[in-house]
Motif scaffolding. Structure first.
Motif, PDB file in Angstrom:
ATOM      1  N   UNK A  40       0.875  -1.127   0.021  1.00 47.32           N
ATOM      2  CA  UNK A  40      -0.203   0.166  -0.031  1.00 47.32           C
ATOM      3  C   UNK A  40       0.899   1.214  -0.181  1.00 47.32           C
ATOM      4  N   UNK A  41       1.675   1.388   0.974  1.00 49.13           N
ATOM      5  CA  UNK A  41       2.772   2.368   1.051  1.00 49.13           C
ATOM      6  C   UNK A  41       3.762   2.447  -0.161  1.00 49.13           C
ATOM      7  N   UNK A  42       4.171   1.319  -0.814  1.00 49.27           N
ATOM      8  CA  UNK A  42       4.876   1.466  -1.930  1.00 49.27           C
ATOM      9  C   UNK A  42       4.078   1.936  -3.257  1.00 49.27           C
ATOM     10  N   UNK A  43       3.070   1.278  -3.376  1.00 53.17           N
ATOM     11  CA  UNK A  43       2.085   1.656  -4.400  1.00 53.17           C
ATOM     12  C   UNK A  43       1.944   3.107  -4.642  1.00 53.17           C
ATOM     13  N   UNK A  44       1.249   3.644  -3.352  1.00 49.80           N
ATOM     14  CA  UNK A  44       0.923   5.059  -3.379  1.00 49.80           C
ATOM     15  C   UNK A  44       2.322   6.035  -3.620  1.00 49.80           C
ATOM     16  N   UNK A  45       3.546   5.360  -3.203  1.00 50.57           N
ATOM     17  CA  UNK A  45       4.666   6.137  -3.244  1.00 50.57           C
ATOM     18  C   UNK A  45       5.240   6.342  -4.806  1.00 50.57           C
ATOM     19  N   UNK A  46       4.815   5.302  -5.632  1.00 48.65           N
ATOM     20  CA  UNK A  46       5.412   5.124  -6.922  1.00 48.65           C
ATOM     21  C   UNK A  46       4.219   5.918  -7.656  1.00 48.65           C
ATOM     22  N   UNK A  47       3.010   5.554  -7.523  1.00 52.52           N
ATOM     23  CA  UNK A  47       1.895   6.399  -8.302  1.00 52.52           C
ATOM     24  C   UNK A  47       2.059   7.777  -8.233  1.00 52.52           C
ATOM     25  N   UNK A  48       2.377   8.297  -7.049  1.00 52.12           N
ATOM     26  CA  UNK A  48       2.592   9.822  -6.843  1.00 52.12           C
ATOM     27  C   UNK A  48       3.934  10.274  -7.271  1.00 52.12           C
ATOM     28  N   UNK A  49       4.845   9.503  -7.545  1.00 49.82           N
ATOM     29  CA  UNK A  49       6.319   9.956  -8.111  1.00 49.82           C
ATOM     30  C   UNK A  49       7.377  10.169  -6.807  1.00 49.82           C
ATOM     31  N   UNK A  50       6.990   9.525  -5.720  1.00 53.05           N
ATOM     32  CA  UNK A  50       7.636   9.786  -4.613  1.00 53.05           C
ATOM     33  C   UNK A  50       8.745   8.445  -4.178  1.00 53.05           C
ATOM     34  N   UNK A  51       8.535   7.499  -4.979  1.00 52.69           N
ATOM     35  CA  UNK A  51       9.562   6.390  -4.966  1.00 52.69           C
ATOM     36  C   UNK A  51      10.043   6.221  -6.451  1.00 52.69           C
ATOM     37  N   UNK A  52      11.351   6.603  -6.556  1.00 61.54           N
ATOM     38  CA  UNK A  52      11.986   6.405  -7.832  1.00 61.54           C
ATOM     39  C   UNK A  52      12.660   5.316  -8.179  1.00 61.54           C
TER      40      UNK A  52
END
Lengths: 338, 338
Positions: B293-305
């Motif tokens: 959930x955290x990883x998906x949200x971060x990728x979807x919002x560009x916060x996890x590159x």
């Protein structure tokens, strides 16, 4: 003015310590000031951690200062008090150091604690119901946390800490396996302390031989290990460790003189999904009451057994300490002053 | 009947693996039976753990069987389904192995999972929003658990796992320091992934030099470390570790070919009261939903590159895998099949 005999550290060891690192000194004993308590030390505690403090290498504690009284735990009796919390005749435990008397400002919390010797001998407050006991309790319950049926191994098993580790493990339904030096200690660990097995490391100088002995003593593998020694013992235990096993790292006496003691196969931490945790019991004071309650009850009811090696008189302290580092003691090493 | 091209493991490496350990095989593709789903694999995931499975040494997982399809994660698209839970066109993630098609009994729970590619690219489910991402999340949050202001070091920092570790640490207010091989990877780790610093281990072949670099990059010492490599990097980190520091042991790629990788100074575990814990993310499935959930949200919002190295076509998989073991990849190593 009376005389107080003390042992000072006068030089730092290079490699193995010797009696020349210590000196017996006679110091005047000042008059008791308001708030102070004068204690006659009855027993000094000798403990492996003191070896670390003799060196000035960076460590978790400040080094023992040179030309001052060796630090250490003591039990004794109040002989004079100008502090309302204590009176002459009180039995106390404290950090009195290697000396016959300690004069302390007893208003500092925790510096001196009254103890009850109705059911527990005074000296036990330096062993099973003191720092060594709490050390065993912390590592076993907070790090290893064995389930009934699991196997717990402890090195230096006949010592003050190791002996308590195994008995606490047994009390929780675990299998307790000791490692100790020599047939007498091993017999004591099994027959008197009630461990399920004990390995004489002096019979197993090679890794292969030690591994075979561990396999025999721990047919279900090893789930928890309480490490007091390090080196080859740690390597062998890791090779017999089960998945999700825990190691409480309490001491590594095999490296105290600066010998390299590499861990052969750290990849086993990953392969076995192990947890290894180092700890120092004085950093967990909040748990001491709970630990001392269990330990005191077990000693008072005869369920926690221990043995003491008692050196006689202050002058014998250095030699007794060096013997402890070589495993010449049998159980808790004390120095009797009174 | 169609043809399914596969890569089999045909021999076990002695020391470093080579392309000769693998063989490209053409196998018939059976008809889809009731309950089964046929998936066209779009990407194969190549991961360091696969090196361990090539050997038959005792480990946490069974070895990869010889003369069978190499196991591994895949993403793809359902082309035919005789299972009511899936239909043609569904995007799925699974353990399809090194082959063009997988035919699976999709009624077994967890064998095949539908994924949503609206905001997250399909291939990311093999990386930042897949096993590598959850690996980073588990070690960082469950073992290192950094407080704001603490310093977290991660080796193999430009990789799929390491890159996520640093970004998750930054998101928690920690200082993130990477270790990676070469100036390009280090620049990427700092400039694109936002780490505070990155050490090029190729510039520091000696322990002393690496220690100096760590001191500079971690002026407040090291509170947490995520280990993917082992050997000298682990030794150096332990020497710069703070009291109560935590090491998440995820991989020790420096020892994958059987080289001895002793830990030089295990006494630091005690001196620094460290916790070292090995883990395997597939044993903590109950935490995957929270992590994803955290990883998906971060990728979807560009916060996890993240970055991907993509090899082209099934036949390229063995060579790409060997390159991964040598650090020739840059970010997540994939093989594109479609």
């Amino acid at each position: 003015m009376s005389i107080n005999r003390q042992i000072h550290l006068v030089s730092r060891p290079t490699g193995e310590p010797t009696v020349d690192n210590f000196r017996l000194v006679e110091a005047p004993l000042p008059a008791v000031q308001e708030g102070q308590v004068l204690v006659r030390n009855h027993y000094l505690s000798l403990d492996p951690y003191m070896r670390g403090r003799m060196s000035d290498a960076k460590s978790y504690a400040d080094p023992q200062p040179l030309d001052q009284v060796m630090m250490g735990g003591t039990v004794g009796e109040v002989v004079e008090s100008r502090n309302p919390a204590f009176k002459a005749g009180d039995q106390v435990v404290g950090m009195g150091g290697w000396q016959e008397y300690q004069l302390v400002d007893a208003s500092q919390r925790g510096v001196l604690q009254k103890v009850d010797t109705t059911h527990i001998p005074l000296a036990a407050y330096l062993g099973a119901v003191g720092m060594p006991g709490v050390t065993a309790w912390y590592g076993l319950t907070q790090i290893i946390n064995p389930k009934a049926g699991e196997t717990v191994v402890v090195s230096a098993a006949s010592g003050a800490v190791g002996g308590a580790v195994g008995q606490l493990a047994k009390a929780r339904g675990a299998r307790a396996v000791g490692i100790a030096g020599g047939p007498d200690k091993c017999r004591y660990v099994v027959e008197e302390l009630g461990f399920d097995a004990c390995i004489d490391y002096k019979e197993h100088r090679e890794l292969k031989s030690l591994l075979a002995a561990l396999k025999q003593a721990c047919p279900q593998g090893i789930d928890g290990h309480f490490e007091n020694v390090g080196g080859m013992i740690l390597d062998a235990v890791m090779m017999r460790a089960n998945a999700f096993s825990r190691i409480a790292m309490c001491g590594m006496i095999s490296g105290y003189n600066g010998e390299p003691i590499p861990m052969m196969a750290p990849q086993l931490i990953l392969v076995n999904r192990m947890k290894i945790e180092g700890f120092i019991v004085s950093e967990h004071m909040q748990l001491w009451p709970e630990a001392l309650k269990e330990l005191g009850m077990m000693v008072a009811t005869g369920k926690l057994k221990y043995r003491e090696s008692i050196a006689d008189g202050l002058a014998a302290a250095p030699e007794a300490f060096l013997g402890l580092l070589k495993g010449r003691n049998f159980g808790k090493q004390l120095v009797k002053l009174v």
